[in-house]
Design a protein around this motif. Structure first.
Motif, PDB file in Angstrom:
ATOM      1  N   ALA A 127       0.830  -1.205   0.000  1.00  0.00           N
ATOM      2  CA  ALA A 127       0.000   0.000   0.000  1.00  0.00           C
ATOM      3  C   ALA A 127       0.865   1.255   0.000  1.00  0.00           C
ATOM      4  N   GLU A 128       1.963   1.196   0.769  1.00  0.00           N
ATOM      5  CA  GLU A 128       2.827   2.370   0.829  1.00  0.00           C
ATOM      6  C   GLU A 128       3.610   2.546  -0.474  1.00  0.00           C
ATOM      7  N   ARG A 129       3.976   1.410  -1.097  1.00  0.00           N
ATOM      8  CA  ARG A 129       4.657   1.479  -2.389  1.00  0.00           C
ATOM      9  C   ARG A 129       3.801   2.259  -3.384  1.00  0.00           C
ATOM     10  N   ARG A 130       2.527   1.921  -3.385  1.00  0.00           N
ATOM     11  CA  ARG A 130       1.620   2.558  -4.320  1.00  0.00           C
ATOM     12  C   ARG A 130       1.519   4.057  -4.022  1.00  0.00           C
ATOM     13  N   GLU A 131       1.396   4.373  -2.739  1.00  0.00           N
ATOM     14  CA  GLU A 131       1.327   5.781  -2.337  1.00  0.00           C
ATOM     15  C   GLU A 131       2.548   6.558  -2.824  1.00  0.00           C
ATOM     16  N   ARG A 132       3.716   5.955  -2.600  1.00  0.00           N
ATOM     17  CA  ARG A 132       4.954   6.642  -2.983  1.00  0.00           C
ATOM     18  C   ARG A 132       5.043   6.827  -4.488  1.00  0.00           C
ATOM     19  N   ALA A 133       4.615   5.785  -5.231  1.00  0.00           N
ATOM     20  CA  ALA A 133       4.674   5.883  -6.692  1.00  0.00           C
ATOM     21  C   ALA A 133       3.754   6.996  -7.185  1.00  0.00           C
ATOM     22  N   GLU A 134       2.563   7.084  -6.591  1.00  0.00           N
ATOM     23  CA  GLU A 134       1.636   8.131  -7.017  1.00  0.00           C
ATOM     24  C   GLU A 134       2.177   9.512  -6.685  1.00  0.00           C
ATOM     25  N   ALA A 135       2.777   9.626  -5.516  1.00  0.00           N
ATOM     26  CA  ALA A 135       3.354  10.914  -5.124  1.00  0.00           C
ATOM     27  C   ALA A 135       4.474  11.311  -6.086  1.00  0.00           C
ATOM     28  N   MET A 136       5.276  10.324  -6.484  1.00  0.00           N
ATOM     29  CA  MET A 136       6.388  10.622  -7.384  1.00  0.00           C
ATOM     30  C   MET A 136       5.884  11.037  -8.764  1.00  0.00           C
ATOM     31  N   LEU A 137       4.793  10.388  -9.231  1.00  0.00           N
ATOM     32  CA  LEU A 137       4.203  10.780 -10.515  1.00  0.00           C
ATOM     33  C   LEU A 137       3.824  12.258 -10.493  1.00  0.00           C
ATOM     34  N   ILE A 138       3.209  12.671  -9.395  1.00  0.00           N
ATOM     35  CA  ILE A 138       2.817  14.081  -9.289  1.00  0.00           C
ATOM     36  C   ILE A 138       4.060  14.970  -9.261  1.00  0.00           C
ATOM     37  N   ARG A 139       5.087  14.504  -8.531  1.00  0.00           N
ATOM     38  CA  ARG A 139       6.301  15.304  -8.389  1.00  0.00           C
ATOM     39  C   ARG A 139       6.984  15.587  -9.729  1.00  0.00           C
ATOM     40  N   VAL A 140       6.936  14.618 -10.648  1.00  0.00           N
ATOM     41  CA  VAL A 140       7.609  14.826 -11.939  1.00  0.00           C
ATOM     42  C   VAL A 140       6.664  15.403 -12.995  1.00  0.00           C
ATOM     43  N   GLY A 141       5.498  15.864 -12.563  1.00  0.00           N
ATOM     44  CA  GLY A 141       4.625  16.572 -13.497  1.00  0.00           C
ATOM     45  C   GLY A 141       3.635  15.686 -14.215  1.00  0.00           C
ATOM     46  N   LEU A 142       3.456  14.453 -13.754  1.00  0.00           N
ATOM     47  CA  LEU A 142       2.397  13.601 -14.300  1.00  0.00           C
ATOM     48  C   LEU A 142       1.303  13.503 -13.238  1.00  0.00           C
ATOM     49  N   GLY A 143       0.381  12.531 -13.368  1.00  0.00           N
ATOM     50  CA  GLY A 143      -0.686  12.447 -12.375  1.00  0.00           C
ATOM     51  C   GLY A 143      -0.960  11.024 -11.966  1.00  0.00           C
ATOM     52  N   PRO A 144      -1.687  10.802 -10.841  1.00  0.00           N
ATOM     53  CA  PRO A 144      -1.999   9.443 -10.390  1.00  0.00           C
ATOM     54  C   PRO A 144      -2.805   8.665 -11.437  1.00  0.00           C
ATOM     55  N   GLU A 145      -3.521   9.388 -12.317  1.00  0.00           N
ATOM     56  CA  GLU A 145      -4.309   8.687 -13.341  1.00  0.00           C
ATOM     57  C   GLU A 145      -3.415   7.953 -14.350  1.00  0.00           C
ATOM     58  N   HIS A 146      -2.109   8.272 -14.355  1.00  0.00           N
ATOM     59  CA  HIS A 146      -1.195   7.598 -15.283  1.00  0.00           C
ATOM     60  C   HIS A 146      -0.693   6.268 -14.740  1.00  0.00           C
ATOM     61  N   PHE A 147      -1.056   5.940 -13.489  1.00  0.00           N
ATOM     62  CA  PHE A 147      -0.524   4.771 -12.800  1.00  0.00           C
ATOM     63  C   PHE A 147      -0.723   3.466 -13.575  1.00  0.00           C
ATOM     64  N   ASN A 148      -1.912   3.304 -14.169  1.00  0.00           N
ATOM     65  CA  ASN A 148      -2.220   2.043 -14.833  1.00  0.00           C
ATOM     66  C   ASN A 148      -2.015   2.066 -16.344  1.00  0.00           C
ATOM     67  N   ARG A 149      -1.291   3.061 -16.831  1.00  0.00           N
ATOM     68  CA  ARG A 149      -1.089   3.128 -18.278  1.00  0.00           C
ATOM     69  C   ARG A 149       0.219   2.483 -18.670  1.00  0.00           C
ATOM     70  N   TYR A 150       0.332   2.173 -19.988  1.00  0.00           N
ATOM     71  CA  TYR A 150       1.541   1.559 -20.525  1.00  0.00           C
ATOM     72  C   TYR A 150       2.421   2.614 -21.198  1.00  0.00           C
ATOM     73  N   PRO A 151       3.736   2.322 -21.319  1.00  0.00           N
ATOM     74  CA  PRO A 151       4.658   3.325 -21.879  1.00  0.00           C
ATOM     75  C   PRO A 151       4.245   3.877 -23.245  1.00  0.00           C
ATOM     76  N   HIS A 152       3.639   3.040 -24.125  1.00  0.00           N
ATOM     77  CA  HIS A 152       3.348   3.534 -25.474  1.00  0.00           C
ATOM     78  C   HIS A 152       2.309   4.647 -25.457  1.00  0.00           C
ATOM     79  N   MET A 153       1.620   4.834 -24.332  1.00  0.00           N
ATOM     80  CA  MET A 153       0.597   5.876 -24.270  1.00  0.00           C
ATOM     81  C   MET A 153       1.191   7.242 -23.931  1.00  0.00           C
ATOM     82  N   PHE A 154       2.518   7.317 -23.818  1.00  0.00           N
ATOM     83  CA  PHE A 154       3.150   8.578 -23.424  1.00  0.00           C
ATOM     84  C   PHE A 154       4.066   9.103 -24.520  1.00  0.00           C
ATOM     85  N   SER A 155       4.253  10.419 -24.521  1.00  0.00           N
ATOM     86  CA  SER A 155       5.192  11.039 -25.463  1.00  0.00           C
ATOM     87  C   SER A 155       6.619  10.865 -24.942  1.00  0.00           C
ATOM     88  N   GLY A 156       7.593  11.210 -25.769  1.00  0.00           N
ATOM     89  CA  GLY A 156       8.994  11.068 -25.385  1.00  0.00           C
ATOM     90  C   GLY A 156       9.337  11.826 -24.109  1.00  0.00           C
TER      91      GLY A 156
END
Lengths: 281, 279
Positions: A127-156
């Motif tokens: 549970a904490e792993r997930r929390e940390r990953a979501e927090a890090m996504l926000i920190r680098v300018g992405l969002g928690p909604e990107h958690f379940n997506r695959y790499p091909h859905m993102f730009s370079g």
């Protein structure tokens, strides 16, 4: 200031096995490199292809061993040929690679990409792993909604943010960045460079920034090391190296780098006009 | 009169999810002996418009234009035979990946001689002599040996010189270079750009340089077209573009150059757009 990373006489040999048409050879890719990086600073390693800059980056990131010399992290010698780096060491040093298309597993969801270093190196519960990953996504300018997506859905640029997020999951002290923006468009490059600068301030990160692009290096580096054919031909602070390059190779690099200065363009346009006038006259 | 004149060019691709417009109403013209840079980021359609001129787009592409003329002749209505006489002789092109552009199974000499025999009708012996001259003209060291070399035995810079030698073999009046130095080191990039500019002057040919690199534009172009998402944003002579860029996108691109950084942060294109929108 404490020294996070130090190298003393680092060498690296590659053995090319003999084949049908010749005997075995040994190529010395690094010929005794010395360097020191203080906490919170950026060392830029500049060179052209084949110079050994990426080899050095991989040695610092504890991916490849050095053949000779000593590598010290936080003042302690590290030799990965004797013992694989444990979770403690892995969470001190992390790496971001050049190609964000090749460095993410296409079948792995982004959330799992970010949580994997924690699974391998720590005992943090799921549970904490997930929390940390979501927090890090926000920190680098992405969002928690990107958690379940695959790499091909993102730009370079977004993928490079993910690669940076993955490298930061273990709270490293030292980040090795191997040409992190050279595959990106100019406008995206600026965003990623800004992100790296912000993260450095926030987490007190030390960067080893491998690059061939002098304008990027001038923007991001504190210390600069120019390497050519496995030798460090020039080392110094950014101001010293850019204001007063001593080695002929460094000067050659500067001379070859295109300038976007208006006066230089004016001079070139005038030269061209003069040359044309001479032809038609 | 312009050498190449394109008005209102649109290129659409049929994709699984419907039609995608890669180039949207772009005008391009280049005069004799002029160096035009088309600059843009990935997805700007900068390559696609020139591939449309060369007839190198796949069948999924629909090309429409109000006008598409070369030297007063309409390219869009040409028969295949007419087009073949033009493309590869009067208009030639070089690409980003020089090593991939050459056939790995044949020597570079064989490949350039093939161009000379097919396009210029030279005999084998004449082709060999002319190939040697061309290799000298583009500054390949030890040209006799290099004619017998395979592409993998040469460096990226040398392969690009071979490509340039092939492209200028027929003394073209227009050379299109699509990111010719992107895969090369900066010192090699300088050599190749210098070579292109020297040949351009000597042969008096027009050069269209497609690039994403503002530095390359600054060092080579007479005139510049800035493209973004398939549309032309701005067109200006090179000095005006760098001195006083008119379009917000151009201003944003130039300020995103690390060497133009004034403070600690680099302005980004999206910063610029939100600023503009706020005004």
């Amino acid at each position: 200031m404490s020294v996070v990373l130090e190298g003393r006489g680092i060498t690296r040999d590659y053995h090319v096995p003999g084949g049908l048409f010749g005997g075995a050879k040994t190529v010395r890719a690094l010929k005794g490199i010395d360097f020191k990086v203080e906490k919170g600073k950026t060392l830029a390693i500049v060179g052209e292809s084949g110079s050994g800059k990426s080899t050095l980056g991989r040695i610092v990131a504890l991916i490849d061993p050095a053949t000779g010399g000593e590598l010290l992290i936080d003042g302690k010698p590290v030799d990965i040929t004797k013992a694989r780096p444990g979770p403690g060491m892995r969470s001190r040093v992390q790496m971001v690679f050049q190609n964000p298309y090749g460095s993410l597993n296409p079948r792995q969801k982004i959330g799992n990409v970010l949580m994997e270093p924690l699974v391998i190196n720590t005992k943090i519960p799921a549970a904490e792993r997930r929390e940390r990953a979501e927090a890090m996504l926000i920190r680098v300018g992405l969002g928690p909604e990107h958690f379940n997506r695959y790499p091909h859905m993102f730009s370079g640029g977004q993928r490079q943010r993910i690669a940076i997020a993955r490298a930061l999951m273990l709270n490293p002290a030292l980040l090795v960045l191997d040409e992190p923006v050279s595959a990106l468009d100019l406008s995206v490059q600026a965003q990623v460079l800004n992100l790296l600068a912000d993260l450095q301030d926030e987490f007190g990160l030390t960067y080893v920034f491998v690059s061939h692009d002098l304008s990027v290096v001038r923007y991001i580096a504190d210390e600069v090391m120019v390497i050519s054919q496995g030798e460090a031909v020039e080392q110094g602070s950014r101001e010293e190296v850019f204001a007063n390059p001593r080695h002929p190779y460094t000067r050659q690099l500067f001379a070859a780098t295109p300038v976007t200065d208006v006066e230089a363009i004016r001079a070139r346009v005038a030269r061209r006009k003069a040359a044309r006038g001479a032809v038609t006259a | 009169m312009a050498l190449l004149n394109i008005r209102n060019l649109t290129v659409r691709f049929a994709t699984a999810t419907g039609s995608f417009t890669a180039v949207d109403g772009v005008d391009v013209s280049v005069d004799r002996g002029e160096v035009l840079a088309i600059v843009g980021e990935s997805g700007s359609g900068k390559s696609v418009s020139m591939l449309a001129v060369m007839g190198l787009l796949p069948d999924t592409a629909t090309i429409t234009a109000d006008e598409m003329t070369y030297d007063g002749r309409d390219i869009s209505n040409m028969t295949r035979a007419e087009r073949r006489r033009l493309i590869g002789r009067e208009i030639t092109m070089i690409f980003q990946e020089p090593v991939a552009s050459l056939n790995p199974s044949f020597t570079t000499g064989f490949q350039i001689e093939e161009v000379l025999r097919v396009n210029l009708g030279l005999s084998k012996r004449e082709a060999r002599a002319r190939a040697l001259d061309l290799f000298r003209a583009v500054g390949i060291p030890e040209p006799e040996e290099k004619l017998r070399a395979y592409p993998h035995q040469m460096s990226g810079g040398q392969c690009q010189r071979v490509m340039i030698a092939m492209a200028i073999a027929s003394k073209p009046r227009l050379l299109i270079a699509d990111e010719p130095t992107t895969a090369l080191d900066v010192t090699i990039q300088k050599q190749i750009l210098d070579l292109l500019m020297k040949l351009q002057e000597e042969y008096g040919m027009a050069l269209i340089l497609i690039t994403h690199d503002m530095g390359v534009v600054a060092e080579t172009a007479d005139r510049v077209v800035v493209q973004y998402k398939g549309r032309k944003m701005e067109e200006a002579d090179v000095l005006s573009l760098f001195e006083a860029p008119q379009h917000p996108y151009t201003r944003a691109l130039l300020s995103a150059l690390p060497e133009n950084a004034t403070g600690d942060r680099l302005p980004t294109v999206s910063d610029y757009y939100s600023q503009e929108a706020g005004r």
